[in-house]
Design an enzyme around this catalytic site. Structure first.
Site, mmCIF file in Angstrom:
data_model
loop_
_atom_site.group_PDB
_atom_site.id
_atom_site.type_symbol
_atom_site.label_atom_id
_atom_site.label_comp_id
_atom_site.label_asym_id
_atom_site.label_seq_id
_atom_site.Cartn_x
_atom_site.Cartn_y
_atom_site.Cartn_z
ATOM 1 N N ASN A 9 48.188 33.666 40.883
ATOM 2 C CA ASN A 9 48.255 32.427 40.110
ATOM 3 C C ASN A 9 47.015 32.386 39.220
ATOM 4 O O ASN A 9 45.923 32.126 39.702
ATOM 5 C CB ASN A 9 48.282 31.230 41.076
ATOM 6 C CG ASN A 9 48.171 29.904 40.349
ATOM 7 O OD1 ASN A 9 48.358 29.832 39.140
ATOM 8 N ND2 ASN A 9 47.856 28.849 41.104
ATOM 9 N N GLU A 168 49.639 26.927 51.718
ATOM 10 C CA GLU A 168 48.315 26.895 51.112
ATOM 11 C C GLU A 168 47.551 25.662 51.602
ATOM 12 O O GLU A 168 47.717 24.563 51.032
ATOM 13 C CB GLU A 168 48.432 26.825 49.584
ATOM 14 C CG GLU A 168 49.126 28.015 48.975
ATOM 15 C CD GLU A 168 48.662 28.252 47.538
ATOM 16 O OE1 GLU A 168 48.167 29.342 47.265
ATOM 17 O OE2 GLU A 168 48.774 27.329 46.716
HETATM 18 C C1 PEP Z 1 45.940 29.150 44.462
HETATM 19 O O1 PEP Z 1 45.637 28.740 43.353
HETATM 20 O O2 PEP Z 1 47.122 29.071 44.819
HETATM 21 C C2 PEP Z 1 44.903 29.721 45.328
HETATM 22 C C3 PEP Z 1 45.243 30.074 46.519
HETATM 23 O O3 PEP Z 1 43.640 29.825 44.798
HETATM 24 P P1 PEP Z 1 42.391 30.642 45.456
HETATM 25 O O4 PEP Z 1 42.900 31.994 45.850
HETATM 26 O O5 PEP Z 1 41.386 30.707 44.349
HETATM 27 O O6 PEP Z 1 41.932 29.862 46.632
#
Ligand code: PEP
Length: 256
Positions: A9, A168
């Site tokens: 992402n 997440e």
């Molecule tokens: C995300 O944007 O879905 C994400 C997991 O970001 P990061 O890996 O920077 O924590």
């Protein structure tokens, strides 16, 4: 066997030049579709067509970071699922915590988008995850259950073949505070159990559940080695080939 997915992402990062350089580096690493890992990148809207053209024929697939639920019309600033497809996207990320928090997206709105995306043939990465307060208040499972129930209203077992879940934990996104292997596995096991009760054992066994939140090369193998973790949604580390490629490799070797 669930083929691992490593998805990047890019959020509101990159420009024409850096985006093309990034996808070129990934393409060199995954020149053709692979049976052992599926690689997806989600650039900002203006670069989607360019990146999709650059990635065409390679093992790198492209997705939008969001979409709207109508096909066209007076929706200033929005982009439809059909438009994403038109510029070469196979995927769309929906329900990212930044959309939920910054843009106030509700489960109901996210569900409308999920159904629209599936109806036009886009594959969906549906993000769910609890806030730190929820975790500390022992509400993680309640939050996950609410987001899964709300996000998947009127989605059929057949349509679930085109849905990937990304767990997440919000407290781990962009913070450098990664969930432990055990915390991730517990949440993923819970989500798989939820899929079994909402759909059936086949859907639960086939649906890929990604972990997202500060995934880096040094923690990827541990997380991806968990039995119910089927890949990663990666933010910050997806912007640097020297970080993202080792995560792809960790995904590739994680199939048990
Ligand atoms: C995300 O944007 O879905 C994400 C997991 O970001 P990061 O890996 O920077 O924590």
């Amino acid at each position: 066997m669930r083929r691992p997915i490593i998805a990047g992402n890019w959020k509101m990062n990159t420009c024409r030049e850096t985006g093309v350089a990034l996808v070129a580096a990934l393409k060199a690493e995954v020149p053709a579709p692979s049976d052992s890992v599926e690689v997806v990148v989600c650039p900002p809207y203006p670069y989607l067509g360019l990146i999709a053209a650059e990635a065409a024929g390679s093992g790198v697939e492209v997705g939008g970071q969001n979409a709207w639920y109508e096909t066209s019309g007076a929706f200033t600033g929005e982009v439809s699922c059909e438009m994403l497809q038109d510029v070469g996207c196979q995927w769309v990320v929906l329900g990212h915590s930044e959309r939920r928090q910054i843009n106030g997206e509700s489960d109901e709105l996210i569900n409308t988008k999920v159904r629209k995306a599936l109806s036009v043939g886009l594959k969906v990465i549906l993000c769910v995850g609890e806030l730190l307060d929820d975790r500390e208040g022992n509400r993680t499972e309640v939050v996950l259950e609410t987001q899964m129930t709300g996000g998947l209203v009127d989605v059929s077992a057949e349509q679930m073949a085109s849905v990937v879940i990304a767990y997440e934990p919000v407290w781990a996104i962009g913070t450098g505070k990664v969930a432990s292997d055990e915390q991730a596995e517990d949440a993923h096991r819970f989500l798989r159990g939820w899929l079994e009760s909402r759909f059936d054992g086949n859907v639960a066994a086939a649906t890929r559940i990604l972990y997202g939140g500060s995934v880096k090369p040094d923690n990827a193998s541990g997380l991806l080695g968990q039995p119910n973790v089927d890949g990663a949604l990666v933010g910050g580390a997806s912007l640097k080939p020297e970080l993202f490629i080792p995560i792809i490799r960790a995904g590739e070797t994680s199939v048990s």
